[in-house]
Design an enzyme around this catalytic site. Structure first.
Site, PDB file in Angstrom:
ATOM      1  CD  GLN A 157      -3.418 -11.539   0.483  1.00 40.68           C
ATOM      2  OE1 GLN A 157      -3.036 -12.342  -0.325  1.00 40.68           O
ATOM      3  NE2 GLN A 157      -4.329 -10.631   0.204  1.00 40.68           N
TER       4      GLN A 157
ATOM      5  CE  LYS B 279      -3.373  -9.729  -3.790  1.00 37.31           C
ATOM      6  NZ  LYS B 279      -3.856  -8.351  -3.694  1.00 37.31           N
TER       7      LYS B 279
ATOM      8  CG  HIS C  78      -7.911  -9.396  -5.788  1.00 34.10           C
ATOM      9  ND1 HIS C  78      -9.126  -8.762  -5.877  1.00 34.10           N
ATOM     10  CD2 HIS C  78      -7.270  -8.847  -4.729  1.00 34.10           C
ATOM     11  CE1 HIS C  78      -9.203  -7.850  -4.905  1.00 34.10           C
ATOM     12  NE2 HIS C  78      -8.096  -7.892  -4.198  1.00 34.10           N
ATOM     13  NE  ARG C  79     -13.871 -11.879  -2.126  1.00 32.46           N
ATOM     14  CZ  ARG C  79     -14.764 -12.112  -1.179  1.00 32.46           C
ATOM     15  NH1 ARG C  79     -15.709 -12.997  -1.386  1.00 32.46           N
ATOM     16  NH2 ARG C  79     -14.726 -11.496  -0.014  1.00 32.46           N
TER      17      ARG C  79
ATOM     18  CE  LYS D 110     -10.584  -3.170   2.723  1.00 29.51           C
ATOM     19  NZ  LYS D 110      -9.509  -2.308   2.266  1.00 29.51           N
TER      20      LYS D 110
ATOM     21  CE  LYS E  26      -7.709  -0.164  -2.680  1.00 31.91           C
ATOM     22  NZ  LYS E  26      -8.043  -1.534  -3.023  1.00 31.91           N
TER      23      LYS E  26
ATOM     24  CE  LYS F  96      -3.822  -2.408   0.547  1.00 33.84           C
ATOM     25  NZ  LYS F  96      -5.054  -2.404  -0.194  1.00 33.84           N
TER      26      LYS F  96
ATOM     27  CG  ASP G  39      -4.263  -3.269  -3.702  1.00 33.25           C
ATOM     28  OD1 ASP G  39      -5.236  -4.033  -3.762  1.00 33.25           O
ATOM     29  OD2 ASP G  39      -3.998  -2.584  -2.710  1.00 33.25           O
ATOM     30  CD  GLU G  40      -7.971  -4.075  -5.302  1.00 30.07           C
ATOM     31  OE1 GLU G  40      -7.214  -4.787  -4.624  1.00 30.07           O
ATOM     32  OE2 GLU G  40      -8.420  -2.976  -4.902  1.00 30.07           O
TER      33      GLU G  40
ATOM     34  N   GLY H 180      -8.580  -8.115   3.807  1.00 29.52           N
ATOM     35  CA  GLY H 180      -9.506  -6.982   3.825  1.00 29.52           C
ATOM     36  C   GLY H 180      -9.683  -6.460   5.240  1.00 29.52           C
ATOM     37  N   GLY H 181      -8.927  -5.441   5.591  1.00 30.63           N
ATOM     38  CA  GLY H 181      -9.084  -4.821   6.911  1.00 30.63           C
ATOM     39  C   GLY H 181      -8.463  -5.627   8.043  1.00 30.63           C
TER      40      GLY H 181
ATOM     41  N   GLY I 257      -2.874  -5.448   4.295  1.00 28.91           N
ATOM     42  CA  GLY I 257      -2.228  -4.327   3.610  1.00 28.91           C
ATOM     43  C   GLY I 257      -1.993  -3.218   4.628  1.00 28.91           C
ATOM     44  N   GLY I 258      -3.076  -2.477   4.931  1.00 30.91           N
ATOM     45  CA  GLY I 258      -3.014  -1.421   5.938  1.00 30.91           C
ATOM     46  C   GLY I 258      -2.485  -1.944   7.267  1.00 30.91           C
TER      47      GLY I 258
END
Ligand code: CAP
Ligand code: MG
Length: 470
Positions: free
Chosen positions: A378, A180, A272-273, A311, A156, A154, A182-183, A356-357, A380-381
């Site tokens: 996983q 990874k 990634h979805r 999140k 992103k 991050k 980011d999407e 995610g969060g 990120g933040g």
């Protein structure tokens, strides 16, 4: 009756059939709405046609179960004979069961909750090349069975290749298994794809030498097909056989092509979805359960499924099911939300990714949601927002995962300074909170089944909103 034919047959017992379960609400009697759907998604149309005959009629969708919530709404189970479909052509299948029915004007709500795929059809597909055991073998975690720990660099978008690779190196050398893209990062001017790949692969290899651990960097190759193919070749040339694809946005046709190529070259595929929720949330839509079965059939090795505590949307009880659909051979249903299904042996299990969060304080809880350590955790933040920076964040995440996998508290006496700082910043949810939630849900399960039958889709949404860790 619909178009002069009846499609309801409560005595029909599906065997080698595809089964779909749908939530329907509309402006006519439920039986008529359901028949309209069975007709439109199989052999029929709004009126009888002179060209039909007995042989064709055998291919029809059969409604074998209806759970009425009101005269004009309820859950409908439809079986389609495998002969209805074109062998291994998922696009043809989707134009049937996920096609015109969503546009029918008599419907106010239509949601495809789940489907089951007969083994005869599954056998036409390859499934993942590596799957759970293959990735564990690569990282050397077959024995420890600990969750893999990863990060999404991050911000992103916006970092240069040098900046990105520096962050990746800090994370790899401080205990993370996976880094990874980011999407929404592919090949923007500020961070050209090839330059980034070369620098991050170099960083990963340096960290591998220093730590003695294998590392995974999945570069996002998502694009139009020719460019994805070029990127696969580029990665191959540099001896790096792993990549990430945004499976939902690529679409099924492109995905099949790119996966065929990645399989031929034995790549590890991270899926990634992004975008799935555009049709998964709301009252006209398709559940993620539908899509993840497609992704497992087509053969991704690891796939995002949600966290239940971070999140993104999803009650822990549903997130666990989405993960089991990927991981298990035999899926135990929770009708009408999830169907029973058996995967054929050939289609290997996929490793679920919880993301995610997340942050170190949620690691115990997320492992409890999944009920197993076969997963990727996983953040990120939750790594790059650490007061001590990405390296400290990576150490805190790895430590939290090791502790939680060993059944210990991440906020106990053994926690390092970095881990304590993370918990001070973001808080801590113990695994016990998640265990309590699942125990409560198990006890109230029958009541929820009744509520779902009576209140319909409202009750499913209530589970998503109310059966949560507070
Ligand atoms: C997480 C993430 C992932 C989400 C996607 C993001 O970052 O990179 O894309 O996990 O959701 O962009 O939000 P943070 P899902 O760790 O900073 O939240 O996995 O549910 O598909
Ligand atoms: Mg992301």
């Amino acid at each position: 009756m619909y178009g002069g034919q009846g499609y309801i047959d409560p005595n029909y017992e599906p065997e080698e059939d595809f089964v779909t379960v749908l939530w329907i609400k509309g402006r006519e009697k439920l039986e008529r709405l359901a028949e309209g759907i069975a007709a439109e998604s199989s052999v029929g149309t709004w009126t009888g046609v002179k060209t039909a005959n007995e042989r064709i009629w055998e291919l029809r969708g059969r409604i074998f179960r209806l759970v009425k919530s009101s005269p004009t709404s309820g859950f409908v189970f439809v079986a389609y004979p495998v002969e209805h479909f074109d062998h291994d052509n998922l696009l043809q299948l989707m134009a049937s069961i996920r096609g015109n029915i969503f546009g029918m004007k008599a419907l106010d709500e239509l949601y495809l909750l789940d489907w089951s795929i007969p083994e005869r059809y599954q056998k036409k597909f390859e499934g993942p090349v590596h799957g759970i055991e293959g990735i564990r073998g690569y990282l050397g975690t077959e024995k420890s069975r600990r969750p893999h720990v990863g990060t999404i660099v991050k911000p992103k978008v916006g970092l240069t290749p040098e900046e990105f690779a520096k962050v990746a190196y800090e994370c790899f050398s401080n205990g993370l298994d996976l880094v990874k893209d980011d999407e929404n990062l592919v090949n923007q001017d500020f961070c050209p794809w090839e330059e980034r790949v070369l620098k991050v692969v170099e960083a990963a290899e340096k960290a591998e030498e220093e730590t003695g651990e294998k590392k995974i960097y999945v570069a996002n190759i998502t694009d139009f097909l020719p460019r994805m193919m070029e990127r696969i070749d580029f990665l191959m040339e540099h001896g790096w056989k792993m990549a990430m694809v945004d499976v939902y946005v690529i679409g099924v046709a492109g995905l099949k092509e790119v996966l065929d190529e990645l399989h031929r070259k034995k790549f590890i595929v991270h899926a990634h979805r992004a975008g799935y929720a555009a049709e998964h949330r709301g009252r006209f839509g398709v559940s993620f359960a539908f899509w993840e079965k497609i992704y497992r059939l087509l053969g991704v090795d690891q796939l995002h499924v949600g966290t239940g505590v971070g999140k993104m949307e999803g009650s822990p009880v549903f997130i666990r099911k989405y993960a089991e659909i990927l991981r298990r051979e035999e899926i135990e249903g929770f009708e009408p939300v999830f169907l029973n299904m058996r995967w054929c042996k050939k289609i290997k299990p996929v490793l679920p990714v919880a993301s995610g969060g997340l942050h170190p304080g949620l690691v115990e809880a997320v492992i409890a949601v999944h009920g197993t350590t076969d997963l990727v955790v996983q953040a990120g933040g939750g790594v790059h927002g650490h007061p001590g920076g990405s390296g400290a964040g990576a150490r805190a995440m790895r430590e939290a995962v090791e502790l939680a996998a060993a059944g210990e508290s991440v906020s106990g006496k053994r926690a390092s300074r970095e881990l304590r700082e993370a918990i001070e910043k973001w808080g801590y949810v113990p695994a016990s909170k998640v265990h309590e939630l699942f125990e409560r849900f198990e006890m109230e399960k029958e009541k929820w089944v009744e509520r779902i039958a009576q209140e319909g889709f409202d009750a499913i949404e209530k589970i998503n909103r109310e059966v949560v860790v507070s």
